[in-house]
Design a protein around this motif. Structure first.
Motif, PDB file in Angstrom:
ATOM      1  N   ASP A 198     -27.985  11.263   8.260  1.00  0.00           N
ATOM      2  CA  ASP A 198     -27.932  10.857   9.665  1.00  0.00           C
ATOM      3  C   ASP A 198     -26.732   9.971   9.965  1.00  0.00           C
ATOM      4  OD1 ASP A 198     -30.314  12.191  10.518  1.00  0.00           O
ATOM      5  OD2 ASP A 198     -31.488  10.633   9.520  1.00  0.00           O
ATOM      6  N   GLY A 199     -26.149   9.391   8.933  1.00  0.00           N
ATOM      7  CA  GLY A 199     -24.986   8.535   9.153  1.00  0.00           C
ATOM      8  C   GLY A 199     -24.587   7.830   7.873  1.00  0.00           C
ATOM      9  N   LEU A 200     -23.601   6.948   8.002  1.00  0.00           N
ATOM     10  CA  LEU A 200     -23.127   6.147   6.883  1.00  0.00           C
ATOM     11  C   LEU A 200     -23.326   4.674   7.219  1.00  0.00           C
ATOM     12  CD1 LEU A 200     -19.751   7.971   6.040  1.00  0.00           C
ATOM     13  CD2 LEU A 200     -21.952   8.234   4.871  1.00  0.00           C
ATOM     14  N   SER A 201     -23.734   3.911   6.215  1.00  0.00           N
ATOM     15  CA  SER A 201     -23.927   2.480   6.411  1.00  0.00           C
ATOM     16  C   SER A 201     -22.580   1.779   6.515  1.00  0.00           C
ATOM     17  CB  SER A 201     -24.733   1.892   5.253  1.00  0.00           C
ATOM     18  OG  SER A 201     -23.943   1.871   4.070  1.00  0.00           O
ATOM     19  N   GLU A 202     -22.623   0.488   6.769  1.00  0.00           N
ATOM     20  CA  GLU A 202     -21.405  -0.300   6.885  1.00  0.00           C
ATOM     21  C   GLU A 202     -20.610  -0.290   5.581  1.00  0.00           C
ATOM     22  OE1 GLU A 202     -24.468  -1.267   7.684  1.00  0.00           O
ATOM     23  OE2 GLU A 202     -24.233  -1.049   9.857  1.00  0.00           O
ATOM     24  N   SER A 203     -21.286  -0.096   4.445  1.00  0.00           N
ATOM     25  CA  SER A 203     -20.606  -0.040   3.146  1.00  0.00           C
ATOM     26  C   SER A 203     -20.239   1.385   2.743  1.00  0.00           C
ATOM     27  CB  SER A 203     -21.498  -0.654   2.060  1.00  0.00           C
ATOM     28  OG  SER A 203     -22.711   0.076   1.943  1.00  0.00           O
ATOM     29  N   GLY A 204     -20.568   2.364   3.604  1.00  0.00           N
ATOM     30  CA  GLY A 204     -20.221   3.748   3.332  1.00  0.00           C
ATOM     31  C   GLY A 204     -21.297   4.560   2.645  1.00  0.00           C
ATOM     32  N   ALA A 205     -22.484   4.000   2.448  1.00  0.00           N
ATOM     33  CA  ALA A 205     -23.574   4.732   1.799  1.00  0.00           C
ATOM     34  C   ALA A 205     -24.259   5.648   2.812  1.00  0.00           C
ATOM     35  CB  ALA A 205     -24.599   3.767   1.212  1.00  0.00           C
ATOM     36  N   PRO A 206     -24.543   6.913   2.447  1.00  0.00           N
ATOM     37  CA  PRO A 206     -25.257   7.801   3.376  1.00  0.00           C
ATOM     38  C   PRO A 206     -26.685   7.307   3.591  1.00  0.00           C
ATOM     39  CG  PRO A 206     -25.038   8.821   1.220  1.00  0.00           C
ATOM     40  CD  PRO A 206     -24.223   7.576   1.167  1.00  0.00           C
ATOM     41  N   TYR A 207     -27.190   7.504   4.815  1.00  0.00           N
ATOM     42  CA  TYR A 207     -28.566   7.103   5.082  1.00  0.00           C
ATOM     43  C   TYR A 207     -29.275   8.156   5.926  1.00  0.00           C
ATOM     44  CZ  TYR A 207     -27.198   5.616   9.838  1.00  0.00           C
ATOM     45  OH  TYR A 207     -26.737   5.591  11.131  1.00  0.00           O
ATOM     46  N   PHE A 208     -30.611   8.137   5.835  1.00  0.00           N
ATOM     47  CA  PHE A 208     -31.481   8.982   6.642  1.00  0.00           C
ATOM     48  C   PHE A 208     -32.393   8.062   7.463  1.00  0.00           C
ATOM     49  CE2 PHE A 208     -30.220  11.585   3.093  1.00  0.00           C
ATOM     50  CZ  PHE A 208     -30.027  12.843   3.644  1.00  0.00           C
ATOM     51  N   VAL A 209     -32.596   8.412   8.724  1.00  0.00           N
ATOM     52  CA  VAL A 209     -33.462   7.615   9.587  1.00  0.00           C
ATOM     53  C   VAL A 209     -34.907   7.793   9.145  1.00  0.00           C
ATOM     54  CG1 VAL A 209     -34.325   7.301  11.941  1.00  0.00           C
ATOM     55  CG2 VAL A 209     -31.882   7.712  11.541  1.00  0.00           C
ATOM     56  N   VAL A 210     -35.608   6.686   8.944  1.00  0.00           N
ATOM     57  CA  VAL A 210     -37.017   6.712   8.569  1.00  0.00           C
ATOM     58  C   VAL A 210     -37.886   6.709   9.813  1.00  0.00           C
ATOM     59  CG1 VAL A 210     -38.872   5.492   7.373  1.00  0.00           C
ATOM     60  CG2 VAL A 210     -36.576   5.570   6.379  1.00  0.00           C
TER      61      VAL A 210
END
Length: 211
Positions: free
Chosen positions: A80-92
């Motif tokens: 769903d996007g990338l965190s401020e540190s560049g890690a991929p994330y999925f919306v929970v």
């Protein structure tokens, strides 16, 4: 990610650090996480792992919530996007996770025959954490323009200072700083300015923030 252009007109001599505050993300500890075995989706050609997240606390965990995927041995896809540190994330969840309840998050990975392993980190938005957008450019801020009346003093911390005091209204852009601030989402934000004044105290503490 939304960006906001902040224009500052400095009137008298001071040192300046801008610190817009917006929601930051903090790790959640009172949860348990389990992962399914990777299954290959032949239609979409991705590996799928369902991550079960349970709230082990006695209180609801307020959202929005997201799951970061870290240390993955196979590339993540469809995030769903990338965190401020560049890690991929999925919306929970955009809402809350009730006490004792669980939710499943579908995570997808590139088709690769390597062994799949990864760490899942659950985070919640915390509106009380400050993130600095530094006037000289840094953190959430990008310095787009600095008038020639300013100097950047390097150090820890670095800061922007104006070279001469002038209490008259600016007639050009020499005493103008344009700072672009990156916000994670649209919404209402509170702007705090951390200003370090000069030795003449009240005579050294003025700036104008146009709206």
């Amino acid at each position: 990610m939304k960006k906001f252009l902040l224009k500052l007109i400095i009137v008298t001599s001071l040192t300046w650090l801008a610190s817009p505050v917006f929601a930051d993300w903090t790790d959640i500890e009172e949860i348990s996480i389990s992962k399914s075995r990777p299954l290959f989706d032949r239609t979409n050609r991705v590996y799928v792992v369902n991550v079960q997240i349970q709230n082990d606390s006695d209180e609801d965990i307020q959202g929005p919530l997201r799951m970061l995927v870290k240390n993955a041995t196979i590339g993540v896809t469809g995030e769903d996007g990338l965190s401020e540190s560049g890690a991929p994330y999925f919306v929970v969840s955009e809402a809350s996770l009730p006490a004792g309840q669980s939710v499943s998050v579908k995570t997808t990975f590139e088709p690769n025959r390597a062994r799949l392993a990864f760490d899942a980190v659950i985070q919640k938005a915390d509106p009380n954490v400050a993130i600095y957008a530094e006037a000289e450019g840094g953190s959430a801020g990008t310095l787009l323009f600095k008038g020639n009346a300013f100097s950047v003093i390097e150090g820890d911390p670095s800061f922007v200072t104006i070279n001469e005091t002038d209490t008259n209204a600016p007639t050009d852009d020499a005493r103008v700083i344009e700072l672009e601030v990156a916000f994670p989402d649209a919404g209402e934000y509170t702007l705090y300015a951390r200003v370090r004044v000069g030795p003449n105290t009240v005579e050294d503490d003025s700036f104008f923030l146009p709206t």
